[in-house]
Motif scaffolding. Structure first.
Motif, PDB file in Angstrom:
ATOM      1  N   ARG A 209      -6.869  -1.335   8.064  1.00 14.19           N
ATOM      2  CA  ARG A 209      -5.498  -1.296   7.556  1.00 14.19           C
ATOM      3  C   ARG A 209      -5.508  -0.790   6.120  1.00 14.19           C
ATOM      4  NH1 ARG A 209      -2.240  -6.737   9.160  1.00 14.19           N
ATOM      5  NH2 ARG A 209      -1.802  -6.552   6.930  1.00 14.19           N
ATOM      6  N   PRO A 210      -4.691   0.225   5.809  1.00 15.29           N
ATOM      7  CA  PRO A 210      -4.717   0.788   4.450  1.00 15.29           C
ATOM      8  C   PRO A 210      -4.256  -0.177   3.370  1.00 15.29           C
ATOM      9  CG  PRO A 210      -2.980   1.793   5.781  1.00 15.29           C
ATOM     10  CD  PRO A 210      -3.813   0.992   6.709  1.00 15.29           C
ATOM     11  N   ASP A 211      -3.603  -1.290   3.748  1.00 17.08           N
ATOM     12  CA  ASP A 211      -3.198  -2.230   2.705  1.00 17.08           C
ATOM     13  C   ASP A 211      -4.395  -2.976   2.119  1.00 17.08           C
ATOM     14  OD1 ASP A 211      -3.803  -3.964   4.779  1.00 17.08           O
ATOM     15  OD2 ASP A 211      -1.824  -4.881   4.874  1.00 17.08           O
ATOM     16  N   ARG A 212      -5.607  -2.704   2.595  1.00 22.50           N
ATOM     17  CA  ARG A 212      -6.827  -3.251   1.987  1.00 22.50           C
ATOM     18  C   ARG A 212      -7.275  -2.414   0.797  1.00 22.50           C
ATOM     19  NH1 ARG A 212      -4.770  -6.932   5.135  1.00 22.50           N
ATOM     20  NH2 ARG A 212      -6.290  -8.580   5.619  1.00 22.50           N
ATOM     21  N   LEU A 213      -6.710  -1.235   0.609  1.00 24.27           N
ATOM     22  CA  LEU A 213      -7.066  -0.374  -0.512  1.00 24.27           C
ATOM     23  C   LEU A 213      -6.335  -0.806  -1.778  1.00 24.27           C
ATOM     24  CD1 LEU A 213      -6.827   3.070   1.313  1.00 24.27           C
ATOM     25  CD2 LEU A 213      -8.900   1.730   0.852  1.00 24.27           C
ATOM     26  N   ARG A 214      -6.994  -0.625  -2.904  1.00 25.42           N
ATOM     27  CA  ARG A 214      -6.399  -1.037  -4.179  1.00 25.42           C
ATOM     28  C   ARG A 214      -5.076  -0.319  -4.428  1.00 25.42           C
ATOM     29  NH1 ARG A 214     -10.442  -0.171  -6.974  1.00 25.42           N
ATOM     30  NH2 ARG A 214     -11.197  -2.289  -7.368  1.00 25.42           N
ATOM     31  N   SER A 215      -5.027   0.971  -4.123  1.00 27.69           N
ATOM     32  CA  SER A 215      -3.805   1.734  -4.386  1.00 27.69           C
ATOM     33  C   SER A 215      -2.662   1.350  -3.465  1.00 27.69           C
ATOM     34  CB  SER A 215      -4.088   3.232  -4.240  1.00 27.69           C
ATOM     35  OG  SER A 215      -4.394   3.555  -2.887  1.00 27.69           O
ATOM     36  N   GLN A 216      -2.971   0.634  -2.375  1.00 27.36           N
ATOM     37  CA  GLN A 216      -1.947   0.239  -1.415  1.00 27.36           C
ATOM     38  C   GLN A 216      -1.671  -1.264  -1.460  1.00 27.36           C
ATOM     39  OE1 GLN A 216      -0.429   2.907   0.310  1.00 27.36           O
ATOM     40  NE2 GLN A 216      -1.681   3.805  -1.319  1.00 27.36           N
ATOM     41  N   THR A 237      -0.645   8.191   2.269  1.00 32.25           N
ATOM     42  CA  THR A 237      -0.272   6.777   2.227  1.00 32.25           C
ATOM     43  C   THR A 237       0.623   6.345   3.378  1.00 32.25           C
ATOM     44  OG1 THR A 237       1.667   7.216   0.832  1.00 32.25           O
ATOM     45  CG2 THR A 237      -0.442   6.812  -0.288  1.00 32.25           C
ATOM     46  N   ARG A 238       1.183   7.311   4.108  1.00 30.10           N
ATOM     47  CA  ARG A 238       2.078   6.973   5.213  1.00 30.10           C
ATOM     48  C   ARG A 238       1.639   7.734   6.460  1.00 30.10           C
ATOM     49  NH1 ARG A 238       7.869   8.069   3.981  1.00 30.10           N
ATOM     50  NH2 ARG A 238       8.297   6.391   5.452  1.00 30.10           N
ATOM     51  N   ALA A 239       0.425   7.414   6.904  1.00 27.22           N
ATOM     52  CA  ALA A 239      -0.143   8.025   8.108  1.00 27.22           C
ATOM     53  C   ALA A 239      -0.045   7.025   9.257  1.00 27.22           C
ATOM     54  CB  ALA A 239      -1.597   8.417   7.868  1.00 27.22           C
ATOM     55  N   TYR A 240       0.219   7.536  10.470  1.00 24.34           N
ATOM     56  CA  TYR A 240       0.461   6.660  11.615  1.00 24.34           C
ATOM     57  C   TYR A 240      -0.238   7.202  12.863  1.00 24.34           C
ATOM     58  CZ  TYR A 240       4.061   4.501   8.740  1.00 24.34           C
ATOM     59  OH  TYR A 240       4.714   3.849   7.726  1.00 24.34           O
ATOM     60  N   ALA A 517      -3.688  13.200  -5.548  1.00 22.29           N
ATOM     61  CA  ALA A 517      -4.491  12.039  -5.151  1.00 22.29           C
ATOM     62  C   ALA A 517      -3.812  11.276  -4.030  1.00 22.29           C
ATOM     63  CB  ALA A 517      -4.729  11.132  -6.350  1.00 22.29           C
ATOM     64  N   LEU A 518      -2.474  11.240  -4.061  1.00 22.83           N
ATOM     65  CA  LEU A 518      -1.700  10.514  -3.056  1.00 22.83           C
ATOM     66  C   LEU A 518      -0.618  11.421  -2.510  1.00 22.83           C
ATOM     67  CD1 LEU A 518      -1.163   7.106  -4.940  1.00 22.83           C
ATOM     68  CD2 LEU A 518      -2.926   7.624  -3.237  1.00 22.83           C
ATOM     69  N   VAL A 519      -0.427  11.383  -1.189  1.00 19.75           N
ATOM     70  CA  VAL A 519       0.679  12.089  -0.541  1.00 19.75           C
ATOM     71  C   VAL A 519       1.488  11.061   0.223  1.00 19.75           C
ATOM     72  CG1 VAL A 519       1.320  13.756   1.231  1.00 19.75           C
ATOM     73  CG2 VAL A 519      -0.534  14.293  -0.353  1.00 19.75           C
ATOM     74  N   ASP A 520       2.782  10.969  -0.076  1.00 19.43           N
ATOM     75  CA  ASP A 520       3.624   9.929   0.516  1.00 19.43           C
ATOM     76  C   ASP A 520       4.415  10.407   1.723  1.00 19.43           C
ATOM     77  OD1 ASP A 520       2.799   8.074  -1.389  1.00 19.43           O
ATOM     78  OD2 ASP A 520       4.315   8.736  -2.818  1.00 19.43           O
ATOM     79  N   ALA A 521       4.298  11.671   2.093  1.00 15.04           N
ATOM     80  CA  ALA A 521       5.021  12.175   3.270  1.00 15.04           C
ATOM     81  C   ALA A 521       4.452  11.552   4.532  1.00 15.04           C
ATOM     82  CB  ALA A 521       4.932  13.699   3.327  1.00 15.04           C
ATOM     83  N   LEU A 522       5.317  11.333   5.530  1.00 16.20           N
ATOM     84  CA  LEU A 522       4.861  10.796   6.809  1.00 16.20           C
ATOM     85  C   LEU A 522       4.007  11.842   7.523  1.00 16.20           C
ATOM     86  CD1 LEU A 522       6.777   8.658   9.326  1.00 16.20           C
ATOM     87  CD2 LEU A 522       5.601  10.688  10.154  1.00 16.20           C
ATOM     88  N   VAL A 523       2.791  11.437   7.946  1.00 15.19           N
ATOM     89  CA  VAL A 523       1.896  12.298   8.722  1.00 15.19           C
ATOM     90  C   VAL A 523       1.374  11.490   9.900  1.00 15.19           C
ATOM     91  CG1 VAL A 523       1.261  13.684   6.715  1.00 15.19           C
ATOM     92  CG2 VAL A 523      -0.121  11.696   7.315  1.00 15.19           C
ATOM     93  N   ARG A 524       0.720  12.174  10.849  1.00 10.58           N
ATOM     94  CA  ARG A 524       0.309  11.523  12.097  1.00 10.58           C
ATOM     95  C   ARG A 524      -1.158  11.802  12.399  1.00 10.58           C
ATOM     96  NH1 ARG A 524       4.693  14.542  14.256  1.00 10.58           N
ATOM     97  NH2 ARG A 524       3.273  16.306  13.895  1.00 10.58           N
TER      98      ARG A 524
END
Length: 675
Positions: A209-216, A237-240, A517-524
């Motif tokens: 789960r990406p919420d384990r990363l410091r930036s998340q 940051t918003r990959a699914y 460093a970070l991309v916030d667009a939804l990707v899959r």
């Protein structure tokens, strides 16, 4: 004391070596008797009905497998006897009793070391649990190794004092050590001077789960090696994932298509139901690249020829793999957890499903060496899927001390707990404890990833490699259900942030450079293949659902994307989360069938029920449209999030369009709509 002539030495050693081998075989026989004894590890399964095919598939394989295991025991016994005899002779005590005592002490020291390194090897033996609990809390790997070092030094000193040849032997040993050091240095230099063929490395960390990363929002303590890689990479940051289960997620990853187009809708999908499409690995292979896929667990995810990888390194698929869980030959974890053992009995040593026997760090080091070797030989696509966070979930040293409190029961510290979640069920543990164990397992997988990355750095290939890091799905700890606190974690049961949001990061050759460093667009997840192909200058896949994310890596804009997603097939009944949901898929062994070659796959009746049971949905980052089949034969369409305005209607229309290509359920159902 005069030295014995060579013929006398042989005459005195061979009987002891033979006794050692016999004792090893007797140990194998004793463990076999315990395994087969009724009720010990579940070997007393019925052999009729649906189990008949399972037993029939295993019967041709088992004799050869057991012979190889017995050979390990015999060789280990012989080696311990030889070492014991040699050590006993250092003191001038050449008797059989002294040799046997030395060999037994070696065995106990080895068991002590492994009990600290991988305590799950012994955690289901009641007689040793008090000692094991103490070692888990206080033992350190250097303890048995220090005893061995002191012991060997004492024996060496005694031998030097007694032997006139001691000084000569010491000088010879020093010379050999020097030559070995020079050879190793030469190997490192040769690796750095090797041709720099293109290298693409795809690393998957199961259930991360990406919420384990410091930036998340995480502490940053769970995955330090991932965090270090992210310093050189772009994190989405918003990959699914379109489906939160490993086998169907990887099929969508490889083909860049939604699950209903691949035909892989759940784990253990029948090969006959797979819709064969081109994979990005196939494109790499046809371009002359070496293509390798490796995983340490194939129980619910095995890649076959349709994956496009020319070489696939994975444990055996199917009935044999389930049998191996019952064949817990513990001494394999003592004697064979190394490269030679992995070559002789890879079904055991390189199999994540075998708690305590599998050494995850040794496996990662061997795999890292393989990665570097493949990269020397030509352009290489190397994919590795690390499954530490899956059942049996047994963290090794030092990870079992990282996050779970010492106050928790031993069984909760050393293994993942499993109990099916049903309506009205209560959690068996606390949620904090369950998540802490999950974090320890992720830390272990992160260390495996670190072994691969460090090997690339030592070989001088890290900087020029294209490295893509991902997770196939997340994990749910039922945060919205207080009554399920501590229940078995699950993925694939619901469409949610916890289960469908994934880790996705790309490190291009030469590092991130000017990329964000970070991309916030939804990707899959389906966008991975097109991205890798474009970055590698290879032809794109045609007619796929995924798109290349290269514009985002360049800091450019990309048209907004939407996710099509569906639930998988899990141990959780869907009405646990949605009262009134259609519950019809079977969750017993009857749902599966065993092919003559031993492959376990979903049966046709269960397949139809699973498709009828699935929730399907669409997500654009602001809202979910979800269709949920109901027990009364209707489908409830629900919207979550911002459900008003043209964007919501556009997503719903897109959702209907994607579903028009889906496999229709065998039972027609009317729809009713709800917002």
């Amino acid at each position: 004391m005069p030295e014995s002539p060579p013929s006398g030495i042989l005459r005195s050693w061979w009987p002891r070596l033979l006794v050692g081998a016999v004792l090893g075989v007797l140990l194998f026989a004793g463990e076999s008797w315990l395994l087969l004894r009724s009720g010990v590890v579940g070997m007393d399964i019925p052999v009729d009905g649906p189990y008949a095919a399972l037993m029939a598939a295993m019967r041709p394989v088992v004799p050869g497998l057991l012979l190889r295991v017995a050979a390990v025991y015999a060789v280990a016994g012989l080696a311990l006897a030889a070492a014991g005899t040699l050590l006993a002779r250092a003191w001038g005590r050449g008797g059989a009793g002294a040799s046997l005592g030395q060999g037994l002490l070696l065995f106990l020291l080895l068991a002590w070391d492994r009990a600290i390194a991988r305590p799950a090897l012994f955690d289901d033996l009641p007689a040793v649990r008090p000692l094991l609990a103490w070692l888990v809390e206080h033992g350190e790997p250097w303890h048995p190794r220090a005893v061995v070092a002191v012991w060997l030094v004492a024996h060496g000193a005694a031998w030097v004092v007694r032997s006139k040849q001691g000084r000569r032997a010491l000088w010879g040993g020093a010379a050999l050590a020097g030559l070995l050091g020079l050879w190793l240095l030469g190997q490192g230099v040769a690796g750095r001077d090797a041709p720099r063929h293109p290298l693409v490395v795809v690393i998957g960390i199961d259930a991360f789960r990406p919420d384990r990363l410091r930036s998340q929002g995480g502490s940053g303590e769970v995955a330090p090696h991932v965090e270090r890689l992210l310093e050189d990479a772009t994190l989405f940051t918003r990959a699914y994932t379109p489906i939160a289960q490993t086998e169907p997620a990887w099929r969508s990853l490889l083909t860049a298509r939604w699950p209903h187009e691949t035909g892989v809708r759940y784990s253990l999908t029948s090969d006959s139901r797979m819709q064969l499409q081109r994979t990005f690995a196939e494109t790499f292979s046809e371009a002359g690249w070496r293509t390798v896929f490796a995983t340490d667990c194939s129980r619910f995810h095995a890649e076959g020829p349709a994956s496009g990888f020319a070489e696939r390194l994975q444990p055996p698929r199917g009935a044999v793999n389930f049998l191996l869980e019952k064949l817990r030959y513990r001494a394999l974890g003592l004697f064979a957890d190394h490269a030679l053992g992995a070559a002789w009995v890879p079904e055991f040593i390189d199999n994540r499903a075998l708690a305590g026997i599998h050494d995850p760090m040794g496996y990662a080091e061997r795999l890292a060496a393989r990665l570097v070797d493949e990269a020397r030989q030509g352009p290489t696509l190397f994919a590795f899927h690390a499954t530490a966070a899956h059942f049996p979930g047994d963290p090794v040293h030092p990870f079992y001390r990282r996050f779970v409190p010492a106050s928790e029961p031993l069984e909760r510290r050393l293994r993942m707990h499993f109990a099916p979640v049903t309506p009205g069920a209560k959690g068996g543990w606390n949620r904090a404890g369950a998540e802490a164990l999950y974090d320890e397992l992720l830390a272990q997988a992160d260390a495996q990833v670190g072994a691969l990355l460090e090997a690339l750095r030592r070989a001088g290939r890290y900087d020029d490699a294209l490295i893509l890091l991902l997770s196939d799905h997340g994990e749910s700890f039922h945060a919205d259900r207080a009554d399920l606190a501590g229940a078995t974690p699950v993925h694939g049961a619901r469409l949610s942030e916890e289960e469908n949001r994934i880790l996705l990061a790309v490190k291009p050759p030469g590092g991130r450079g000017e990329a964000p460093a970070l991309v916030d667009a939804l990707v899959r997840l389906v966008d991975v293949g097109p991205t890798l192909l474009e970055l590698s200058g290879l032809p794109r896949l045609s007619g796929v659902d995924g798109v290349s994310l290269v514009p985002l890596l360049r800091g450019e804009a990309l048209a907004p994307l939407a996710l099509y997603a569906e639930t998988g097939f899990t141990h959780v009944l869907p009405e646990v989360f949605d009262p009134g949901h259609w519950p019809g898929a079977p969750r017993s062994f009857d749902a599966y069938r065993i092919r003559p070659d031993g492959v376990v796959e979903m049966g046709p009746a269960a397949h139809a029920s699973i498709l009828q049971e699935k929730d399907v949905g669409a997500f654009d980052g602001q809202r979910w449209w979800v269709d949920r089949p109901q027990a009364n034969g209707t489908v409830l369409r629900a919207c979550q999030g911002d459900c008003e305005g043209p964007d919501a209607l556009a997503l719903e229309a897109w959702f209907d369009g994607v579903q028009g290509r889906a496999e229709a359920p065998e039972i027609p159902r009317p729809r009713r709509f709800h917002r």
